[in-house]
Design a protein around this motif. Sequence first.
Motif, mmCIF file in Angstrom:
data_model
loop_
_atom_site.group_PDB
_atom_site.id
_atom_site.type_symbol
_atom_site.label_atom_id
_atom_site.label_comp_id
_atom_site.label_asym_id
_atom_site.label_seq_id
_atom_site.Cartn_x
_atom_site.Cartn_y
_atom_site.Cartn_z
ATOM 1 N N ASP A 164 63.088 5.805 -18.608
ATOM 2 C CA ASP A 164 63.032 6.030 -19.397
ATOM 3 C C ASP A 164 62.502 8.166 -19.451
ATOM 4 O O ASP A 164 62.521 8.636 -20.007
ATOM 5 C CB ASP A 164 61.401 5.273 -19.622
ATOM 6 N N GLU A 165 61.938 8.534 -18.137
ATOM 7 C CA GLU A 165 61.516 8.977 -18.163
ATOM 8 C C GLU A 165 62.593 10.595 -18.231
ATOM 9 O O GLU A 165 62.313 12.241 -18.648
ATOM 10 C CB GLU A 165 61.251 9.799 -16.653
ATOM 11 N N TYR A 166 63.708 10.264 -17.891
ATOM 12 C CA TYR A 166 64.837 11.468 -18.394
ATOM 13 C C TYR A 166 65.771 11.252 -19.506
ATOM 14 O O TYR A 166 65.827 12.344 -20.043
ATOM 15 C CB TYR A 166 66.414 10.907 -16.896
ATOM 16 N N LEU A 167 65.389 9.776 -20.277
ATOM 17 C CA LEU A 167 65.903 10.053 -22.183
ATOM 18 C C LEU A 167 65.182 10.703 -22.571
ATOM 19 O O LEU A 167 65.305 10.896 -23.484
ATOM 20 C CB LEU A 167 65.607 8.230 -21.985
ATOM 21 N N ARG A 168 63.766 10.596 -22.379
ATOM 22 C CA ARG A 168 62.602 11.683 -22.818
ATOM 23 C C ARG A 168 63.100 13.207 -23.182
ATOM 24 O O ARG A 168 62.423 13.462 -23.538
ATOM 25 C CB ARG A 168 61.159 11.575 -22.725
ATOM 26 N N THR A 169 63.651 13.619 -22.482
ATOM 27 C CA THR A 169 64.098 14.625 -22.525
ATOM 28 C C THR A 169 65.216 15.540 -23.129
ATOM 29 O O THR A 169 65.509 16.490 -22.932
ATOM 30 C CB THR A 169 64.417 15.883 -20.674
ATOM 31 N N TRP A 170 65.427 14.165 -23.596
ATOM 32 C CA TRP A 170 66.494 14.359 -24.600
ATOM 33 C C TRP A 170 65.776 14.140 -26.381
ATOM 34 O O TRP A 170 65.126 13.471 -26.691
ATOM 35 C CB TRP A 170 68.180 13.870 -24.646
#
Length: 360
Positions: A164-170
């Motif tokens: 989630d932490e990565y996907l929230r940057t998109w």
Amino acid sequence: MGSIGSALPTQASNGLSPAAPPKRLLLLSVPRTASNLFLKVLNPGAQPALKTNAFSGYFFYPVLSTAALEGLTSKEAKDWTPQERQRYLGLCQESFDNLEGLSQEATKENKSIFTKEHVTWLIDPAMLFTLQTGSVRSETPMRINVSEEYGSSRTYTQPSILPDEYLRTWQFAFTIRHPALAWPSLYRAIKRAGEEGGFVDEDGARGASLSNMTFGWTRIMYDWCVAQPDVPTPPIIDAHDLIHTPEVALKFCEQTGLDKTCLQFEWSKDGKKKSDHWGDLDKNRPDRMDAHRQAANILLGTLEASTGLMKDRTPAHVDIEAEHAKWEVEFGKEMAGLIEKAVRNSMGDYEYLRAHRMQA
């Protein structure tokens, strides 16, 4: 076929100032939902604020191609050998690292990164045969390494191989199309790619097709985005609206901060075909370059032969029963039945997503 550019307003229709371009824009699609047509209209390579590659994405294509070539699409992930599992995860990691490499280049150039990927390429393959449109399990058995710059915690409240932490940057966007138009087109293209290019055998064509004949993953990822307090609500582009109401593309630019003057609704056939270089996407199998090119020629053939939007490709009304009769003639009774089942199973998700689509 022909120009409908005159239908495009010269000014923003809602009177709002354009949004600032997102630092990362990820277009998630399902095969045969006119996503490549949308890319043609959006023209990301000409967008001054965007950094993308020659294919406007497809970083995870080697994952798909290897899975197809090695027969993984025709069996459940629980039946993969440890070596097949490790191979798959290694390709996912390599694809991710390549994407992040371009992201770093975009940061240095003070640009936003853009990529288009098929949603199933990012989904944990252990879930592809057992789609659940309700709750998503909190842990996924297939994960790849993500840099600490995205935080020290790793949570998975969605079914992808990425935290989630990565996907929230998109910032996300999605494409959809009526299942009775998309699903037979998908099987037709993959089957032909197998027959003419040796890309997959019949079992592989059937497995790859059926595993993609769903908007369940699109819906889950859309709902996940909506539930995140720090992720913008994703625009959904329906192929019918893109073709019949080109102002939708203008509104997409307004919402995402892209340059509307780069949009194109007609184009010339200049002899440069993306499909001719499709093999460059997968450096792992140089022996399959011809197969990649032949498959891409089939999958992109209609678009590369066009000179503009074609309204007859997406009719206003679709009669599933009438279409089923055509599928029986073309594909045989058994496959026609499987396609019809997939179509009817997809209608709920499609109508839900369509209700939330971007409208001009």
